[in-house]
Design a protein around this motif. Sequence first.
Motif, short mmCIF file in Angstrom:
data_model
loop_
_atom_site.label_atom_id
_atom_site.label_comp_id
_atom_site.label_asym_id
_atom_site.label_seq_id
_atom_site.Cartn_x
_atom_site.Cartn_y
_atom_site.Cartn_z
N GLN A 25 0.83 -1.21 0.00
CA GLN A 25 0.00 0.00 0.00
C GLN A 25 0.86 1.25 0.00
OE1 GLN A 25 -2.33 -0.85 3.51
NE2 GLN A 25 -4.01 -1.74 2.32
N TYR A 28 2.53 1.69 -3.47
CA TYR A 28 1.52 2.19 -4.40
C TYR A 28 1.30 3.70 -4.21
CZ TYR A 28 -2.98 2.71 -6.80
OH TYR A 28 -3.99 3.11 -7.63
N ASN A 29 1.19 4.12 -2.97
CA ASN A 29 0.94 5.54 -2.67
C ASN A 29 2.11 6.43 -3.07
OD1 ASN A 29 -1.59 4.89 -1.64
ND2 ASN A 29 -0.85 4.77 0.49
N GLN A 35 -0.28 4.05 -10.04
CA GLN A 35 -1.64 4.47 -9.75
C GLN A 35 -2.56 4.48 -10.97
OE1 GLN A 35 -1.12 8.14 -7.52
NE2 GLN A 35 0.29 7.13 -6.11
N ARG A 36 -2.02 4.06 -12.11
CA ARG A 36 -2.87 3.83 -13.26
C ARG A 36 -3.68 2.54 -13.08
NH1 ARG A 36 -1.07 0.34 -17.18
NH2 ARG A 36 -2.20 1.54 -18.75
N ILE A 37 -3.27 1.72 -12.10
CA ILE A 37 -4.02 0.52 -11.72
C ILE A 37 -4.85 0.88 -10.49
CG2 ILE A 37 -3.85 -1.93 -11.13
CD1 ILE A 37 -0.86 -1.77 -11.94
N GLU A 38 -6.04 0.34 -10.40
CA GLU A 38 -6.84 0.54 -9.19
C GLU A 38 -6.10 -0.07 -8.00
OE1 GLU A 38 -9.50 0.02 -6.02
OE2 GLU A 38 -8.92 -1.73 -7.22
N LYS A 39 -6.07 0.64 -6.89
CA LYS A 39 -5.22 0.26 -5.76
C LYS A 39 -5.50 -1.15 -5.27
CE LYS A 39 -3.60 1.88 -1.24
NZ LYS A 39 -3.67 2.96 -0.24
N GLN A 40 -6.75 -1.49 -5.02
CA GLN A 40 -7.07 -2.80 -4.49
C GLN A 40 -6.72 -3.90 -5.47
OE1 GLN A 40 -7.76 -3.21 -1.39
NE2 GLN A 40 -7.85 -5.43 -1.57
N THR A 41 -6.84 -3.61 -6.75
CA THR A 41 -6.45 -4.58 -7.79
C THR A 41 -4.96 -4.86 -7.72
OG1 THR A 41 -8.23 -3.87 -9.25
CG2 THR A 41 -6.38 -5.02 -10.27
N TYR A 68 0.06 -5.27 -16.75
CA TYR A 68 -0.50 -3.93 -16.70
C TYR A 68 0.27 -2.91 -17.54
CZ TYR A 68 -3.15 -5.95 -12.86
OH TYR A 68 -3.98 -6.74 -12.10
#
Length: 220
Positions: A25, A28-29, A35-41, A68
Amino acid sequence: MIKGILFDLDGTLLDRDQSLLFFIQNQYNRIQALQRIEKQTFVQRFIELDQKGYVWKDKVYQQLFEEYNLDLNWEDLLEDYIQSFQYHCIGFPGLIEILDYLKGMNLKLGIISNGFGRFQMNNIRGLNIEDYFDEILISENEGLRKPDIKIFNRALDRLGLEPQETIFVGDHPVNDVDASIKAGMRGIWKEDNYFEKPSKDHLIIKDLIEIKDIIGSISG
């Protein structure tokens, strides 16, 4: 008479599932290209590919890049993982309490961990537990991996312990528990629902603090 206790690291002292989630997490942040991918994905796919840590992250990141089409170097993400994971290490409840208790009993303590030397030592330091241990053996440094009983024998030799006076605690039924028993030690399984329950009637704990009761019952 128990004179020493050895531990696995990941899934035993280090709550790797929570630590990995915390790290992913955070990565990602911090990294906009992810962040072009949905975070939970991203988080869920990383955990799936990781397979409880049994797939090294070079393959995880390469697969993520392929799926991705990410616009950055996977090697940079891998290096970030190697350097940054240590700052996201979370120990299981009761970790420091049980280590203080065992040191107070003047028991010799050790770690036997599969993995890369620098990475695993960083994680041990990230948990602030390095000074508790008399010996730390990591497979890359030793040229041996669990479940090879030679790495258990090497640890016993360095600690000056006999197998029958030593406990090994780990979350993997084969690599930790069965292997340590084959080496002549008392094996304790730290229960993990990811793995099937050991086929034999092993000692089982859910929490680290339960080691107190096991030592008490053996000593009694």
